[in-house]
Scaffold this motif. Structure first.
Motif, mmCIF file in Angstrom:
data_model
loop_
_atom_site.group_PDB
_atom_site.id
_atom_site.type_symbol
_atom_site.label_atom_id
_atom_site.label_comp_id
_atom_site.label_asym_id
_atom_site.label_seq_id
_atom_site.Cartn_x
_atom_site.Cartn_y
_atom_site.Cartn_z
ATOM 1 N N PRO A 245 -7.728 8.833 -2.520
ATOM 2 C CA PRO A 245 -7.442 10.349 -3.109
ATOM 3 C C PRO A 245 -8.828 10.866 -3.792
ATOM 4 C CG PRO A 245 -5.755 8.846 -3.950
ATOM 5 C CD PRO A 245 -6.679 7.875 -3.175
ATOM 6 N N ASP A 246 -9.471 10.172 -4.450
ATOM 7 C CA ASP A 246 -10.796 10.815 -4.849
ATOM 8 C C ASP A 246 -11.622 11.168 -3.885
ATOM 9 O OD1 ASP A 246 -10.143 10.271 -7.476
ATOM 10 O OD2 ASP A 246 -11.270 8.405 -7.790
ATOM 11 N N GLU A 247 -11.651 10.583 -2.607
ATOM 12 C CA GLU A 247 -12.452 11.016 -1.284
ATOM 13 C C GLU A 247 -11.837 12.403 -0.793
ATOM 14 O OE1 GLU A 247 -14.146 6.664 -0.208
ATOM 15 O OE2 GLU A 247 -12.401 7.308 0.702
ATOM 16 N N PHE B 30 -9.317 14.523 -2.192
ATOM 17 C CA PHE B 30 -9.201 15.672 -3.003
ATOM 18 C C PHE B 30 -10.685 15.962 -3.442
ATOM 19 C CE2 PHE B 30 -4.896 13.924 -2.872
ATOM 20 C CZ PHE B 30 -4.378 15.111 -2.241
ATOM 21 N N GLY B 31 -11.418 15.168 -3.751
ATOM 22 C CA GLY B 31 -12.924 15.466 -4.397
ATOM 23 C C GLY B 31 -13.798 15.777 -3.588
ATOM 24 N N ASN B 32 -14.056 15.235 -2.217
ATOM 25 C CA ASN B 32 -15.117 15.441 -1.532
ATOM 26 C C ASN B 32 -14.640 15.332 -0.041
ATOM 27 O OD1 ASN B 32 -17.679 15.918 -0.589
ATOM 28 N ND2 ASN B 32 -18.343 13.666 -0.838
ATOM 29 N N PRO B 33 -13.723 15.901 0.416
ATOM 30 C CA PRO B 33 -13.340 15.940 1.766
ATOM 31 C C PRO B 33 -14.406 16.203 2.775
ATOM 32 C CG PRO B 33 -12.689 18.072 1.124
ATOM 33 C CD PRO B 33 -13.247 17.163 -0.260
ATOM 34 N N HIS B 34 -14.623 15.584 3.841
ATOM 35 C CA HIS B 34 -15.703 15.885 5.022
ATOM 36 C C HIS B 34 -15.442 16.646 6.035
ATOM 37 C CE1 HIS B 34 -18.079 12.667 2.777
ATOM 38 N NE2 HIS B 34 -17.049 11.791 2.881
ATOM 39 N N GLU C 263 0.814 -1.103 0.131
ATOM 40 C CA GLU C 263 0.017 0.133 -0.212
ATOM 41 C C GLU C 263 1.008 1.143 0.040
ATOM 42 O OE1 GLU C 263 -4.126 1.619 2.213
ATOM 43 O OE2 GLU C 263 -2.479 0.441 3.531
ATOM 44 N N VAL C 264 0.337 2.453 -0.641
ATOM 45 C CA VAL C 264 0.916 3.620 -0.685
ATOM 46 C C VAL C 264 0.008 4.590 0.108
ATOM 47 C CG1 VAL C 264 1.878 5.582 -2.219
ATOM 48 C CG2 VAL C 264 2.258 3.154 -2.835
ATOM 49 N N VAL C 265 0.591 4.940 1.094
ATOM 50 C CA VAL C 265 -0.232 6.172 2.020
ATOM 51 C C VAL C 265 0.477 7.217 2.118
ATOM 52 C CG1 VAL C 265 -1.260 6.535 4.342
ATOM 53 C CG2 VAL C 265 -1.234 4.125 3.421
ATOM 54 N N CYS C 266 -0.124 8.415 1.521
ATOM 55 C CA CYS C 266 0.321 9.620 1.895
ATOM 56 C C CYS C 266 -0.246 10.641 3.085
ATOM 57 C CB CYS C 266 0.248 10.664 0.416
ATOM 58 S SG CYS C 266 1.205 9.960 -0.889
ATOM 59 N N ILE C 267 0.541 11.174 3.713
ATOM 60 C CA ILE C 267 0.255 12.019 4.798
ATOM 61 C C ILE C 267 0.426 13.370 4.504
ATOM 62 C CG2 ILE C 267 0.491 12.711 7.212
ATOM 63 C CD1 ILE C 267 1.619 9.912 7.771
ATOM 64 N N ILE C 268 -0.815 14.210 4.388
ATOM 65 C CA ILE C 268 -0.518 15.613 4.001
ATOM 66 C C ILE C 268 -1.206 16.331 5.302
ATOM 67 C CG2 ILE C 268 -0.965 14.960 1.629
ATOM 68 C CD1 ILE C 268 -4.086 15.775 2.116
ATOM 69 N N GLY C 269 -1.044 17.774 5.231
ATOM 70 C CA GLY C 269 -1.310 18.671 6.295
ATOM 71 C C GLY C 269 -0.571 19.817 6.513
ATOM 72 N N GLU D 137 3.350 17.533 -1.911
ATOM 73 C CA GLU D 137 3.179 17.567 -3.287
ATOM 74 C C GLU D 137 1.569 16.736 -3.520
ATOM 75 O OE1 GLU D 137 5.114 18.655 -5.550
ATOM 76 O OE2 GLU D 137 6.643 19.402 -4.241
ATOM 77 N N MET D 138 0.838 17.644 -3.752
ATOM 78 C CA MET D 138 -0.522 17.234 -3.729
ATOM 79 C C MET D 138 -0.676 16.539 -5.005
ATOM 80 S SD MET D 138 -1.909 18.061 -0.750
ATOM 81 C CE MET D 138 -0.135 18.209 -0.124
ATOM 82 N N GLY D 139 -0.208 16.699 -6.286
ATOM 83 C CA GLY D 139 -0.216 15.939 -7.305
ATOM 84 C C GLY D 139 0.124 14.397 -7.244
ATOM 85 N N PHE D 140 1.260 14.320 -6.557
ATOM 86 C CA PHE D 140 1.689 12.940 -6.437
ATOM 87 C C PHE D 140 0.765 12.077 -5.464
ATOM 88 C CE2 PHE D 140 4.153 10.171 -3.600
ATOM 89 C CZ PHE D 140 4.643 9.368 -4.385
ATOM 90 N N ALA D 141 0.282 12.786 -4.316
ATOM 91 C CA ALA D 141 -0.612 12.180 -3.465
ATOM 92 C C ALA D 141 -1.609 11.622 -4.123
ATOM 93 C CB ALA D 141 -1.020 13.109 -2.368
ATOM 94 N N ARG D 142 -2.276 12.479 -5.042
ATOM 95 C CA ARG D 142 -3.380 12.178 -5.911
ATOM 96 C C ARG D 142 -3.399 11.162 -6.825
ATOM 97 N NH1 ARG D 142 -7.945 15.797 -7.531
ATOM 98 N NH2 ARG D 142 -6.729 17.401 -6.835
ATOM 99 N N GLU D 143 -2.245 10.979 -7.285
ATOM 100 C CA GLU D 143 -1.747 10.294 -8.370
ATOM 101 C C GLU D 143 -1.327 8.596 -7.989
ATOM 102 O OE1 GLU D 143 1.335 9.802 -12.461
ATOM 103 O OE2 GLU D 143 0.860 11.657 -11.419
ATOM 104 N N ALA D 144 -0.363 8.748 -6.865
ATOM 105 C CA ALA D 144 0.395 7.557 -6.639
ATOM 106 C C ALA D 144 -0.217 6.997 -5.179
ATOM 107 C CB ALA D 144 1.821 7.979 -6.092
ATOM 108 N N ALA D 145 -0.929 7.734 -4.530
ATOM 109 C CA ALA D 145 -1.485 6.966 -3.123
ATOM 110 C C ALA D 145 -2.585 6.071 -3.476
ATOM 111 C CB ALA D 145 -1.881 8.300 -2.211
ATOM 112 N N ASP D 146 -2.681 5.024 -2.634
ATOM 113 C CA ASP D 146 -3.951 4.295 -2.197
ATOM 114 C C ASP D 146 -4.900 4.797 -1.343
ATOM 115 O OD1 ASP D 146 -3.145 1.897 -4.184
ATOM 116 O OD2 ASP D 146 -1.439 1.794 -2.781
#
Length: 252
Positions: A232-234, A236-240, A30-36, A207-216
Motif C-alpha cells: 500500500p505504501d508503494e 499510494f505513496g509512490n506509484p511508478h 495474504e490480503v490482496v486488493c485489486i483497484i482500478g 474503497e481506497m482507505g480499506f486497501a491502504r489499511e488492510a491490504a498486504d
C-alpha cells in the motif's frame, strides 16, 4: 503454499478482450486488493477463479493444484468433476449484490449450503451459523428476513453465508458498491476483522482507505492487464506507472 495462482489468463467477450495475460499469486494469509477504473477487468478476473467465467487461455491453480489449463476455451486438465468441485469449495465469494433468499431467514440463508453441499448435520450447521452471525454483529437478527434488514446488514449476512462453507480463501467483488455511504463502514469493519484473523482474501474494491489499511499488497488493473503491484505504501505513496498515478489522483 500459494492459495491462488493464475498464469497468463485471457478472457474475451466477442471481440472485446477483457483479460490480457493476467498473472497473479496470492499467498496463504495474504490480503490482496485489486483497484482500478471500471471496465479494467477486475470483476471478470475474480469470477474466473471459481468458474463463474470460463477463461479462454491460461492456468488457474487453487492451493497449488492446477485446475484449469485452457487453450482456446478448452480446459486440458482432466480430473473428476467431484475433485475439481471439492477444490473450488475452498473459495468463498461475496458479490456486489447480496443474493440472499428473500423467503428464508438469516439463519436459514446461512445454513443452507453447509447442509446441502457440505452435508453437515443441521444441528452442527446451526451452531456454526449462530457463531458466524454473531461474529458479523447480527446476533439479534437470526429470525429476520432480508427485507427486514438494511443493505449493510444483508451484506454481512452474505459474508456469514460464505464463511459458513469454511473456505480457505475469500473473494470479495466490490462488496460495498451497492450500499449507501453510511452503511459501508459496517461491512468494511467485518472484512478488516477477517483480515486481522488471518483469512486469505482477494478483494476488488473502490474503497481506497480499506486497501491502504488492510491490504498486504495492492494490484492496479487497467484495460484487462495488471500494470502495477506493490505494498500500500508503494502504490499510494509512490506509484511508478503513469496510469496508476492518474487513477489515484482522480479518486483520492
Amino acid at each position: 503454499m500459494s492459495m491462488v495462482k493464475t498464469v497468463g489468463v485471457c478472457k474475451s467477450f466477442g471481440r472485446l478482450k477483457v483479460l490480457k495475460n493476467v498473472s497473479l499469486t496470492v499467498e496463504q494469509r495474504e490480503v490482496v486488493c485489486i483497484i482500478g477504473p471500471s471496465g479494467a477487468g477486475k470483476s471478470t478476473y475474480l469470477r474466473s477463479l471459481n468458474r463463474l467465467e470460463q477463461i479462454d487461455n491460461g492456468q488457474i491453480y487453487i492451493e497449488d493444484k492446477l485446475l484449469f489449463d485452457c487453450k482456446d476455451g478448452v480446459n486440458h486438465i482432466k480430473m473428476p468433476a467431484r475433485e475439481r468441485n471439492t477444490a473450488l469449495l475452498e473459495v468463498g465469494m461475496v458479490f456486489q449484490r447480496f443474493n440472499l433468499f428473500h423467503h428464508k431467514t438469516v439463519m436459514e440463508n446461512v445454513i443452507l449450503s453447509p447442509i446441502h453441499v457440505r452435508k453437515l448435520a443441521e444441528e452442527e450447521a446451526r451452531a456454526r451459523a449462530k457463531a458466524l452471525i454473531e461474529r458479523v454483529g447480527l446476533a439479534d437478527k437470526f429470525d429476520s428476513y432480508p427485507s427486514q434488514l438494511s443493505g449493510g446488514q444483508q451484506q454481512r449476512v452474505a459474508i456469514a453465508r460464505a464463511l459458513a462453507m469454511e473456505p480457505k480463501i475469500m473473494l470479495f467483488d466490490e462488496p460495498t458498491s451497492a450500499l449507501d455511504p453510511e452503511l459501508v463502514g459496517e461491512v468494511l469493519a467485518v472484512m478488516k476483522g477477517l483480515a486481522q484473523g488471518g483469512m486469505t482474501m482477494l478483494v476488488v474494491t473502490h474503497e481506497m482507505g480499506f486497501a491502504r489499511e488492510a491490504a498486504d499488497r495492492v494490484v492496479f488493473m487497467y484495460d484487462g492487464s495488471i500494470l502495477e503491484t506493490g505494498t500500500p505504501d508503494e502504490i499510494f505513496g509512490n506509484p511508478h506507472n503513469d496510469r496508476t498515478r492518474q487513477f489515484l489522483q482522480s479518486v483520492l
